[in-house]
Design an enzyme around this catalytic site. Structure first.
Site, PDB file in Angstrom:
ATOM      1  N   GLU A  27      39.605  46.708  19.916  1.00  0.00           N
ATOM      2  CA  GLU A  27      40.816  46.106  20.398  1.00  0.00           C
ATOM      3  C   GLU A  27      41.551  45.227  19.542  1.00  0.00           C
ATOM      4  O   GLU A  27      41.240  44.750  18.527  1.00  0.00           O
ATOM      5  CB  GLU A  27      40.366  45.229  21.829  1.00  0.00           C
ATOM      6  CG  GLU A  27      40.151  45.915  23.144  1.00  0.00           C
ATOM      7  CD  GLU A  27      39.804  44.757  24.197  1.00  0.00           C
ATOM      8  OE1 GLU A  27      39.921  43.360  23.874  1.00  0.00           O
ATOM      9  OE2 GLU A  27      39.334  45.347  25.053  1.00  0.00           O
TER      10      GLU A  27
ATOM     11  N   HIS B 259      31.895  29.988  26.137  1.00  0.00           N
ATOM     12  CA  HIS B 259      31.978  30.885  27.238  1.00  0.00           C
ATOM     13  C   HIS B 259      31.698  30.463  28.597  1.00  0.00           C
ATOM     14  O   HIS B 259      31.766  31.262  29.470  1.00  0.00           O
ATOM     15  CB  HIS B 259      31.447  32.251  26.854  1.00  0.00           C
ATOM     16  CG  HIS B 259      32.068  32.946  25.755  1.00  0.00           C
ATOM     17  ND1 HIS B 259      33.271  33.364  25.457  1.00  0.00           N
ATOM     18  CD2 HIS B 259      31.382  33.085  24.418  1.00  0.00           C
ATOM     19  CE1 HIS B 259      33.483  34.016  24.371  1.00  0.00           C
ATOM     20  NE2 HIS B 259      32.152  33.809  23.772  1.00  0.00           N
TER      21      HIS B 259
ATOM     22  N   LYS C  26      32.758  48.126  30.681  1.00  0.00           N
ATOM     23  CA  LYS C  26      33.897  47.681  30.204  1.00  0.00           C
ATOM     24  C   LYS C  26      34.841  48.960  29.807  1.00  0.00           C
ATOM     25  O   LYS C  26      36.094  48.803  30.075  1.00  0.00           O
ATOM     26  CB  LYS C  26      33.857  46.903  28.836  1.00  0.00           C
ATOM     27  CG  LYS C  26      33.819  45.367  29.487  1.00  0.00           C
ATOM     28  CD  LYS C  26      34.095  44.417  28.207  1.00  0.00           C
ATOM     29  CE  LYS C  26      35.541  44.606  27.819  1.00  0.00           C
ATOM     30  NZ  LYS C  26      36.010  43.250  28.702  1.00  0.00           N
TER      31      LYS C  26
ATOM     32  N   ARG D  70      33.195  39.505  42.835  1.00  0.00           N
ATOM     33  CA  ARG D  70      32.595  38.371  43.588  1.00  0.00           C
ATOM     34  C   ARG D  70      33.311  37.104  43.801  1.00  0.00           C
ATOM     35  O   ARG D  70      34.364  37.085  43.461  1.00  0.00           O
ATOM     36  CB  ARG D  70      31.225  37.890  42.808  1.00  0.00           C
ATOM     37  CG  ARG D  70      31.598  37.191  41.426  1.00  0.00           C
ATOM     38  CD  ARG D  70      30.633  36.593  40.538  1.00  0.00           C
ATOM     39  NE  ARG D  70      31.022  35.567  39.704  1.00  0.00           N
ATOM     40  CZ  ARG D  70      31.354  36.049  38.413  1.00  0.00           C
ATOM     41  NH1 ARG D  70      31.421  37.289  38.032  1.00  0.00           N
ATOM     42  NH2 ARG D  70      32.039  35.195  37.390  1.00  0.00           N
TER      43      ARG D  70
END
Ligand code: MV4
Length: 519
Positions: free
Chosen positions: A210, A245, A126, A302
């Site tokens: 963030e 999620h 990340k 992907r």
């Protein structure tokens, strides 16, 4: 991608599909249309699965647990070599984003149908991908460039960013090790718990900060890169409807994205992909704020579950495109400025019980009837009579509809769900019906928290009590009774068989006895 285009690369003759379920079937279909032989791997639990039944050849690679079968990278590469496959398609999940696996393929002379291991590795972290995006001029969520060394630095950084802030695992993704912090007083505890969750989830306790984006949408851009340095955008998918999620509904285009924003997000996504030398199919995820600002979240290296909505609005076969670019074919010029045509919506059909907190619902599919007719596509990994086990993801199939515009696509989805019949296991179809009846879903006023929020608040009432179904079935029931009596008169013993066939009356009874609230 026309087969007549000038081409100097090496055509693939046999592809080993290193996956299961609907995506193995999808890749198999792509291979077949290109005249490529399709081999699949399978675990002992999938011996009688749909991809195994459809493939040109199938190879057992171990027992049910993924670790001992679908995740055995070395064994899969060895198998590919042994059976003379030219390439491996990893599908999604399992080994699809494993840079080490892509490297093993390369070293064995097997084409990995996906990006280079270097591109995968760069997007795997990340903080690293965030740094690369910052340097490439791709908008990222305001916040830190590096992991936080200690709490003191975190306090200062949060004050500078401005609350609310979000702590995220540097190695992470998918929401693990993520903490929203609304005020300085909450930071110390959140910092400690985020670090320990990051350590246990990723073996790396580094976290960074963030700005917290309030109620954004999840909008992602499909990109395609070839081996000659060209990268194109195929437009966005709106994926805000998620439960914990887990995506539930995806659509293209997004009601929040017009031609100008599409162009800017597409350019950002292409810049993101170019920055890591990306080839093949990939997806750049963004948070889209209510004011139209958007921020890079991560890149999925992907083919994604929801790729069909892009296929339906662009007319591009993404699996065929993956194979062609892996062979070395350049992307067609004509794909440079593709605009979405019409509207596509996908729902993910899961074997789970929405009335019992969405617990998995394994079992044998006793009856299965797919919807048909105009604008309907079903990508299924199962057939009637198949057993759904607890070993893998409970997604059975995807139902995808296309229509001229969003209201018509919603109506078509409703029609399709009405035709769908699944018996023997519970599915999340009732959730789709509740969503279709919701005014915010109808108007497209979505955000990433909508589904969890509405479920928690009871704002998504379950579909009408099943008594209604029983009522609707009364003429059928009367006809069945008449038929059974007729059969009993003409041939004793046949009545029992007729009764046995009346599975729908048993279903109606079961449904009528069932509670009418999500639990
Ligand atoms: C965020 C966010 C709000 N602000 N970052 C969740 C999973 C991970 N990939 C990123 N996630 C989020 N990051 C900031 N700065 C909200 C989420 C988020 C989310 C993002 C995409 C799709 C669904 C989501 C559900 C909850 C939170």
């Amino acid at each position: 991608m026309a087969d007549s285009a000038p081409f100097s690369g090496k055509r693939l003759r046999k592809v080993l599909i290193a996956n299961r379920g609907e995506i193995a079937v999808r890749v198999l279909r792509g291979c077949r249309e290109l005249g490529i032989s399709a081999a699949v791997v399978y675990s002992e639990a999938d011996r009688a699965s749909l991809p195994v039944l459809m493939a040109d050849e199938a190879h057992c690679i171990g027992p049910a647990p993924s670790r001992e079968s679908y995740l055995r990278g070395e064994a899969i590469v060895e198998l590919a070599v042994r059976i003379g496959a030219d390439a491996v398609h990893p599908g999604y999940g399992f080994l699809s984003e494993n840079a080490g696996f892509a490297r093993m393929c390369r070293e064995a002379g097997i084409t990995f149908i996906g990006p280079s291991p270097e591109a995968m590795a760069a997007m795997g972290s990340k903080v690293e991908s965030r740094r690369i995006m910052m340097d490439a001029g791709v908008p990222v969520v305001p916040g830190g460039r590096d992991p936080l060394p200690d709490l003191e630095v975190a306090v200062a950084a949060a004050a500078e960013i401005g609350y609310p802030v979000m702590l995220k695992a540097a190695a992470g993704g998918g929401g693990k090790g993520m903490r929203r912090v609304d005020s300085p007083g909450e930071l110390a505890a959140a910092y400690r718990s985020a670090r320990s969750e990051a350590a246990s989830s990723f073996g790396d306790d580094a976290v960074y900060l963030e700005k917290y984006i309030v109620n954004p949408r999840h909008v992602e851009i499909q990109v395609l890169g070839d081996l000659h340095g060209r990268v194109i955008s195929l437009g966005e998918r709106e994926c805000s409807l998620q439960r914990r999620h887990q995506k539930v509904v995806e659509e293209a285009p997004s009601v929040a994205v017009g031609p100008e924003l599409r162009r800017r997000m597409g350019e950002a996504a292409v810049a993101a992909a170019r920055a890591v030398g990306y080839s093949n199919a990939g997806t750049v995820e963004f948070l889209l704020a209510a004011d139209g600002s958007f921020y890079f979240l991560e890149m999925n290296t992907r083919l994604q579950v929801e790729h069909p909505v892009t296929e339906l609005v662009t007319g591009i076969d993404l699996v065929a495109a993956q194979i062609r670019v892996a062979e070395g074919e350049p992307l067609p010029e004509a794909w440079e400025d593709i605009q979405p045509h019409g509207h596509a919506i996908e729902v993910r059909l899961y074997a789970e019980d929405p009335y019992q907190r969405f617990v998995p619902s394994p079992g044998v599919i006793q009856r299965l009837r797919w919807p048909q007719g105009p604008g309907i596509r079903v990508d299924a990994g199962v057939y009637e009579g198949a057993e759904v086990t607890i070993h893998y993801d409970p997604m059975l199939a995807k139902l995808i509809v296309w229509a001229e515009d969003r209201p018509r696509a919603l109506a078509r989805l409703e029609r399709a769900l009405g035709e769908l019949q699944v018996e023997g296991i519970r599915t999340n179809v009732p959730l789709f019906r509740a969503l279709l009846a919701d005014p915010d879903v109808q108007s497209g006023a979505l955000d990433i928290a909508l589904l969890d929020r509405k479920l928690a608040a009871g704002e998504l009432p379950p579909p009408p009590p099943p008594e209604g179904d029983l009522h609707a079935d009364l003429p059928l029931i009367a006809a069945a009774i008449a038929h059974a009596q007729q059969a009993a008169r003409s041939a004793p013993g046949a009545a029992a068989a007729a009764q046995h066939r009346s599975h729908w009356s048993a279903t109606a009874r079961r449904e009528a006895l069932r509670g009418a609230t999500w639990r």
